[in-house]
Design an enzyme around this catalytic site. Structure first.
Site, PDB file in Angstrom:
ATOM      1  N   SER A  25      -3.320   1.595  -6.639  1.00 56.70           N
ATOM      2  CA  SER A  25      -2.875   2.106  -5.343  1.00 56.70           C
ATOM      3  C   SER A  25      -2.888   1.053  -4.236  1.00 56.70           C
ATOM      4  O   SER A  25      -3.253  -0.095  -4.453  1.00 56.70           O
ATOM      5  CB  SER A  25      -3.703   3.313  -4.901  1.00 56.70           C
ATOM      6  OG  SER A  25      -5.008   2.913  -4.538  1.00 56.70           O
ATOM      7  N   THR A  57       3.596   1.662  -6.356  1.00 52.29           N
ATOM      8  CA  THR A  57       2.268   2.253  -6.476  1.00 52.29           C
ATOM      9  C   THR A  57       2.256   3.531  -5.640  1.00 52.29           C
ATOM     10  O   THR A  57       3.304   4.129  -5.418  1.00 52.29           O
ATOM     11  CB  THR A  57       1.172   1.241  -6.051  1.00 52.29           C
ATOM     12  OG1 THR A  57      -0.110   1.784  -6.362  1.00 52.29           O
ATOM     13  CG2 THR A  57       1.259   0.861  -4.595  1.00 52.29           C
ATOM     14  N   TYR A  58       1.081   3.957  -5.192  1.00 50.24           N
ATOM     15  CA  TYR A  58       0.986   5.134  -4.335  1.00 50.24           C
ATOM     16  C   TYR A  58       0.020   4.832  -3.197  1.00 50.24           C
ATOM     17  O   TYR A  58      -0.847   3.963  -3.299  1.00 50.24           O
ATOM     18  CB  TYR A  58       0.544   6.372  -5.121  1.00 50.24           C
ATOM     19  CG  TYR A  58      -0.793   6.216  -5.810  1.00 50.24           C
ATOM     20  CD1 TYR A  58      -1.964   6.638  -5.193  1.00 50.24           C
ATOM     21  CD2 TYR A  58      -0.882   5.640  -7.074  1.00 50.24           C
ATOM     22  CE1 TYR A  58      -3.190   6.482  -5.819  1.00 50.24           C
ATOM     23  CE2 TYR A  58      -2.094   5.493  -7.710  1.00 50.24           C
ATOM     24  CZ  TYR A  58      -3.251   5.915  -7.071  1.00 50.24           C
ATOM     25  OH  TYR A  58      -4.460   5.756  -7.695  1.00 50.24           O
ATOM     26  N   GLY A  73      -6.307  -2.619  -7.730  1.00 55.43           N
ATOM     27  CA  GLY A  73      -5.968  -2.672  -9.145  1.00 55.43           C
ATOM     28  C   GLY A  73      -5.160  -3.899  -9.507  1.00 55.43           C
ATOM     29  O   GLY A  73      -5.249  -4.949  -8.860  1.00 55.43           O
ATOM     30  N   ALA A  74      -4.361  -3.761 -10.554  1.00 59.44           N
ATOM     31  CA  ALA A  74      -3.616  -4.892 -11.112  1.00 59.44           C
ATOM     32  C   ALA A  74      -2.705  -5.569 -10.094  1.00 59.44           C
ATOM     33  O   ALA A  74      -2.431  -6.769 -10.197  1.00 59.44           O
ATOM     34  CB  ALA A  74      -2.800  -4.433 -12.317  1.00 59.44           C
ATOM     35  N   ALA A  75      -2.246  -4.821  -9.090  1.00 59.88           N
ATOM     36  CA  ALA A  75      -1.374  -5.402  -8.060  1.00 59.88           C
ATOM     37  C   ALA A  75      -2.059  -6.540  -7.308  1.00 59.88           C
ATOM     38  O   ALA A  75      -1.384  -7.391  -6.725  1.00 59.88           O
ATOM     39  CB  ALA A  75      -0.929  -4.324  -7.082  1.00 59.88           C
TER      40      ALA A  75
END
Length: 120
Positions: A25, A57-58, A73-75
């Site tokens: 997110s 994403t959100y 996260g992965a971002a």
């Protein structure tokens, strides 16, 4: 026919934090979400002006008035603190709604404080 249209954007926000180990997110100051009309958990695209990365994403609500733009996260491998980003939300509209749509654009300063909110 249904059309996918951009309905809200937070333009040239500065990423304030990145947490690789958070479960995905983007955390966004609730004041910015409200100004743009983006709901918590709504899908958003992030366009990194600094390096060209693009991802989906959100949105998660962050503390009001904090200016937080937190990549989770992965971002966090793609978008780093200090990067300039554009957050865009899209919606699905019927033909009439699409033709009458007035997207919201939130312009912010280097500390992610609202400078201007534009409609249409």
């Amino acid at each position: 026919m249904k059309r996918v249209m951009f309905h809200a954007k937070i333009h040239r926000a500065t990423v304030t934090q990145a947490d690789l180990h958070y479960v995905g997110s983007v955390t966004v100051d609730q004041d910015l979400l409200d100004a743009a009309g983006i709901l918590p958990f709504e899908q958003v695209d992030i366009y990194d002006i600094t390096n060209g990365a693009r991802l989906t994403t959100y949105a998660l609500p962050g503390e009001r008035g904090s200016g937080v733009i937190g990549i989770n996260g992965a971002a966090a491998h793609l978008v780093k603190p200090g990067d300039l980003v554009i957050l865009v939300a899209y919606g699905v509209f019927d033909e009439e709604e699409a033709r009458n749509l007035k997207p919201t654009v939130v312009l912010v300063d280097e500390r992610n404080r609202i400078l201007e909110v534009r409609k249409g």
